[in-house]
Design a protein around this motif. Structure first.
Motif, PDB file in Angstrom:
ATOM      1  N   GLY A 110       0.813  -1.214   0.000  1.00  0.00           N
ATOM      2  CA  GLY A 110       0.000   0.000   0.000  1.00  0.00           C
ATOM      3  C   GLY A 110       0.843   1.260   0.000  1.00  0.00           C
ATOM      4  O   GLY A 110       0.550   2.226  -0.726  1.00  0.00           O
ATOM      5  N   ALA A 111       1.909   1.270   0.809  1.00  0.00           N
ATOM      6  CA  ALA A 111       2.777   2.446   0.854  1.00  0.00           C
ATOM      7  C   ALA A 111       3.475   2.668  -0.478  1.00  0.00           C
ATOM      8  O   ALA A 111       3.648   3.817  -0.920  1.00  0.00           O
ATOM      9  CB  ALA A 111       3.808   2.279   1.969  1.00  0.00           C
ATOM     10  N   LEU A 112       3.864   1.578  -1.150  1.00  0.00           N
ATOM     11  CA  LEU A 112       4.501   1.704  -2.461  1.00  0.00           C
ATOM     12  C   LEU A 112       3.541   2.310  -3.484  1.00  0.00           C
ATOM     13  O   LEU A 112       3.922   3.199  -4.264  1.00  0.00           O
ATOM     14  CB  LEU A 112       4.992   0.337  -2.926  1.00  0.00           C
ATOM     15  N   ALA A 113       2.294   1.849  -3.479  1.00  0.00           N
ATOM     16  CA  ALA A 113       1.312   2.380  -4.427  1.00  0.00           C
ATOM     17  C   ALA A 113       1.053   3.861  -4.175  1.00  0.00           C
ATOM     18  O   ALA A 113       0.949   4.657  -5.121  1.00  0.00           O
ATOM     19  CB  ALA A 113       0.015   1.584  -4.328  1.00  0.00           C
ATOM     20  N   ALA A 131       1.900   6.924  -6.775  1.00  0.00           N
ATOM     21  CA  ALA A 131       0.826   7.836  -7.173  1.00  0.00           C
ATOM     22  C   ALA A 131       1.195   9.283  -6.887  1.00  0.00           C
ATOM     23  O   ALA A 131       0.787  10.204  -7.614  1.00  0.00           O
ATOM     24  CB  ALA A 131      -0.465   7.472  -6.444  1.00  0.00           C
ATOM     25  N   GLY A 132       1.974   9.514  -5.848  1.00  0.00           N
ATOM     26  CA  GLY A 132       2.392  10.880  -5.556  1.00  0.00           C
ATOM     27  C   GLY A 132       3.292  11.464  -6.631  1.00  0.00           C
ATOM     28  O   GLY A 132       3.280  12.686  -6.875  1.00  0.00           O
ATOM     29  N   PHE A 133       4.085  10.609  -7.289  1.00  0.00           N
ATOM     30  CA  PHE A 133       4.983  11.095  -8.330  1.00  0.00           C
ATOM     31  C   PHE A 133       4.304  11.168  -9.700  1.00  0.00           C
ATOM     32  O   PHE A 133       4.586  12.074 -10.492  1.00  0.00           O
ATOM     33  CB  PHE A 133       6.214  10.189  -8.429  1.00  0.00           C
ATOM     34  N   ILE A 176      -7.110   1.735  -0.973  1.00  0.00           N
ATOM     35  CA  ILE A 176      -5.847   1.375  -0.329  1.00  0.00           C
ATOM     36  C   ILE A 176      -5.753   2.003   1.060  1.00  0.00           C
ATOM     37  O   ILE A 176      -5.356   1.341   2.039  1.00  0.00           O
ATOM     38  CB  ILE A 176      -4.664   1.807  -1.208  1.00  0.00           C
ATOM     39  N   LEU A 177      -6.134   3.265   1.174  1.00  0.00           N
ATOM     40  CA  LEU A 177      -6.082   3.925   2.482  1.00  0.00           C
ATOM     41  C   LEU A 177      -7.044   3.274   3.476  1.00  0.00           C
ATOM     42  O   LEU A 177      -6.705   3.096   4.655  1.00  0.00           O
ATOM     43  CB  LEU A 177      -6.406   5.409   2.320  1.00  0.00           C
TER      44      LEU A 177
END
Length: 219
Positions: free
Chosen positions: A111-114, A118-120, A143-144
């Motif tokens: 989840g943290a990787l996704a 997405a932030g980039f 995901i959150l």
């Protein structure tokens, strides 16, 4: 001559008393254990116990979240028979709790990787059109929510020794019920993260499709 049906009824009554060497009935309220041990697995009864346990959501839940007391009794008996002592059963439950925690860490990593990716690149995916932007947002929300479920249901710390019952059997039944509840929370978080990843990939696929048609720039 004795009626066979009468003999069967007598055998059922004997089994329901929980005598040594007899199998418990599926509908027996105590399954051969002391009544307080069987009741420990029931959330409605556990809520009425000491103030330290009251209001704790480890012990409460509606009917869909409640474990069958007889199933817990049978599993406890099986573990005790296979492992040979209560100390070994305790060690086995420690390992099972550890496995659930390790699997939850994997969910957090994915989840943290996704979210980081997405932030980039999220703004570029959203530029491909409303479909891409909506699926991306829906995926991140799933995901959150999945990570929140894992935090709320699995990661919260509650020491095994604090889940005590009136008897040793009641304590083990409570531990089994908590393990099952944590497992359900883990499965729900895993499903939510998987759904979020599917939506994220759908947004990425739509972006690449429109980019292949020359409608949006790749760089």
């Amino acid at each position: 001559m004795t009626d066979p049906s009468v003999a069967r009824d007598a055998g059922r009554q004997k089994d329901s008393t929980g005598a040594m060497g007899t199998a418990p009935k599926a509908g027996d309220a105590t399954c051969g254990l002391p009544p307080e041990a069987a009741l420990a697995a029931r959330s409605d009864v556990a809520e009425q116990e000491g103030a330290g346990m009251a209001g704790d959501d480890y012990e409460r839940g509606g009917a869909p979240w409640r474990d069958d007391a007889c199933a817990l009794c049978e599993e406890y008996r099986f573990l005790l028979q296979v492992l040979g002592s209560e100390a070994e059963v305790w060690k086995s439950l420690q390992q099972q709790f550890g496995i659930v925690t390790q699997r939850t860490q994997m969910v957090f990593g994915v989840g943290a990787l996704a979210i980081s990716v997405a932030g980039f690149s999220g703004h570029r995916l959203a530029a491909a059109g409303p479909f891409s932007g909506l699926t991306l947002m829906a995926g991140l929300v799933c995901i959150l929510v999945g990570l929140f479920v894992a935090l709320y249901g699995v990661v919260r710390v509650r020491w095994m020794s604090s889940l005590r019952g009136d008897t040793v059997e009641a304590s083990f039944l409570r531990l089994l019920a908590v393990r099952n509840r944590k497992t359900r929370y883990f499965l729900w978080s895993l499903k939510l993260v998987i759904v979020g990843l599917v939506l994220y990939v759908a947004a990425l696929g739509w972006f690449l499709f429109r980019a292949s048609l020359g409608l949006v720039p790749l760089v």
